[in-house]
Design a protein around this motif. Structure first.
Motif, PDB file in Angstrom:
ATOM      1  N   LEU A 139      -7.111  -7.208  10.336  1.00 21.11           N
ATOM      2  CA  LEU A 139      -7.899  -5.981  10.263  1.00 21.11           C
ATOM      3  C   LEU A 139      -7.017  -4.751  10.425  1.00 21.11           C
ATOM      4  CD1 LEU A 139     -10.586  -4.492  10.110  1.00 21.11           C
ATOM      5  CD2 LEU A 139     -10.847  -4.857  12.582  1.00 21.11           C
ATOM      6  N   GLU A 140      -6.107  -4.772  11.403  1.00 19.83           N
ATOM      7  CA  GLU A 140      -5.215  -3.627  11.611  1.00 19.83           C
ATOM      8  C   GLU A 140      -4.276  -3.446  10.415  1.00 19.83           C
ATOM      9  OE1 GLU A 140      -5.681  -1.552  13.760  1.00 19.83           O
ATOM     10  OE2 GLU A 140      -6.604  -2.464  15.515  1.00 19.83           O
ATOM     11  N   ARG A 141      -3.773  -4.558   9.903  1.00 23.08           N
ATOM     12  CA  ARG A 141      -2.897  -4.476   8.721  1.00 23.08           C
ATOM     13  C   ARG A 141      -3.645  -3.862   7.545  1.00 23.08           C
ATOM     14  NH1 ARG A 141      -2.441  -9.954   6.128  1.00 23.08           N
ATOM     15  NH2 ARG A 141      -4.436  -9.189   5.315  1.00 23.08           N
ATOM     16  N   ASP A 142      -4.867  -4.323   7.311  1.00 22.69           N
ATOM     17  CA  ASP A 142      -5.634  -3.806   6.170  1.00 22.69           C
ATOM     18  C   ASP A 142      -6.024  -2.351   6.364  1.00 22.69           C
ATOM     19  OD1 ASP A 142      -5.372  -6.267   5.015  1.00 22.69           O
ATOM     20  OD2 ASP A 142      -7.398  -6.959   5.515  1.00 22.69           O
ATOM     21  N   ARG A 143      -6.268  -1.953   7.614  1.00 24.11           N
ATOM     22  CA  ARG A 143      -6.557  -0.542   7.884  1.00 24.11           C
ATOM     23  C   ARG A 143      -5.388   0.337   7.442  1.00 24.11           C
ATOM     24  NH1 ARG A 143      -9.105  -0.946  13.945  1.00 24.11           N
ATOM     25  NH2 ARG A 143     -11.308  -0.899  13.379  1.00 24.11           N
ATOM     26  N   LEU A 144      -4.182  -0.105   7.773  1.00 20.47           N
ATOM     27  CA  LEU A 144      -3.006   0.667   7.374  1.00 20.47           C
ATOM     28  C   LEU A 144      -2.855   0.684   5.859  1.00 20.47           C
ATOM     29  CD1 LEU A 144      -0.412   2.188   8.355  1.00 20.47           C
ATOM     30  CD2 LEU A 144       0.764  -0.012   8.157  1.00 20.47           C
ATOM     31  N   MET A 145      -3.020  -0.478   5.225  1.00 17.02           N
ATOM     32  CA  MET A 145      -2.813  -0.574   3.787  1.00 17.02           C
ATOM     33  C   MET A 145      -3.880   0.172   2.990  1.00 17.02           C
ATOM     34  SD  MET A 145      -1.599  -4.566   3.455  1.00 17.02           S
ATOM     35  CE  MET A 145      -1.490  -4.476   1.674  1.00 17.02           C
TER      36      MET A 145
END
Length: 311
Positions: free
Chosen positions: A283-289
């Motif tokens: 979730l955190e990775r996708d938020r950044l991307m």
């Protein structure tokens, strides 16, 4: 260490230093991040308060064109230093000296024992650290007491194994405190555990399946601690995601990633470096991307013209 010139033994000066330098960084329009990135590879510069004051380091960040300014303050606890010690392994005189040192250390509980400031400029990580005299003194005196009692390292092997079995929780915390331990997978964590901690290395070398299980149990517990801690780290880091997205867009690993899986891996490693080694959740990775300029433009489906002006 320059504690004599800047750190007052009578009060928690480092806590005041962190508050002051954070205020100055915000006044200089730098986005402050309350955790420091890890220098896993590439170029980095390490400075201490012997070379520059904290204010001078901040001025260097501004002059270098940095946009993010990292601060991290570590409160002191005597538990990790003393929890593995067993009175049965020391003479009465040595244990009495250790007990006195522990009492002195406990009086410093909660004070800041280590400060790290950092910024990135030109793909080079610059870090600055300060440690008070009292913390250095406690560590040095404890090391001297352990060396005096333990004697030859080979003779201490059974004691090292016994400490590992008795203090699995303490060893797990030591592993979780190592930034490089946090982003790697379980097999690599096992290797690092036996490389870094002599207690676990002694267990791993016995050839006993029970001892091997103890090593795995400690590493598994350390992995659980990493999972528990990373939520708080990312909660602090999340406000900096827009700036981090700008930095990731220029990162060679992202620029050269041709497939979606490689871009995800680049984003995960990038975030871990900026979160003190803690790997992000999906979730955190996708938020950044999903932030510009990383977000891919969404295609608007083409619509056929209406059959008539009345449709």
């Amino acid at each position: 260490m320059s504690g004599k010139k800047m750190l007052d033994m009578g009060k928690d000066t480092l806590a005041g230093l962190v508050a002051d330098i954070t205020r100055k960084a915000k006044a200089a329009d730098l986005l402050t991040v309350p955790t420091t990135p890890e220098a896993e590879s590439g170029f980095f510069v390490e400075l201490t308060d012997d070379e520059l004051s904290a204010t001078q380091f901040l001025e260097l960040a501004r002059a270098s064109g940095a946009r993010l300014f990292y601060t991290e303050a570590t409160p002191f606890s005597a538990e990790p230093l003393f929890s593995h010690l067993d009175p049965g392994e020391y003479s009465e005189e040595s244990w009495s000296a250790i007990a006195k040192l522990r009492a002195q250390a406990d009086r410093q509980t909660g004070k800041i024992c280590h400060v790290e400031l950092a910024f990135v400029a030109g793909s080079v990580l610059h870090s600055w650290t300060a440690t008070p005299d009292w913390f250095t003194d406690i560590n040095e005196r404890l090391t001297e007491l352990e060396i005096d009692e333990d004697g030859d390292e080979d003779d201490d092997e059974p004691n090292v194994r016994a400490r590992a079995q008795a203090d699995a929780e303490g060893l797990a915390h030591q592993l979780a405190d190592i930034p490089a331990f946090r982003p790697i997978k379980f097999p690599a964590r096992l290797t690092m555990a036996t490389d870094r901690l002599p207690e676990l290395r002694a267990l791993a070398n016995t050839g006993d399946p029970g001892d091997a299980y103890e090593v795995r149990r400690v590493v598994q517990r350390a992995s659980e601690l990493v999972m528990e801690r990373r939520g708080a780290v990312y909660e602090k880091l999340r406000p900096a995601f827009p700036e981090l997205a700008q930095l990731l867009a220029a990162d060679p690993a992202w620029v050269n990633a041709g497939r979606a899986t490689l871009r995800k891996e680049a984003a995960e490693l990038f975030l871990a470096r900026h979160a003190d080694g803690y790997p992000p959740t999906e979730l955190e990775r996708d938020r950044l991307m999903d932030m510009p300029p990383l977000r891919k433009p969404r295609k608007v489906p083409e619509q056929s013209p209406p059959d008539s002006i009345f449709d």
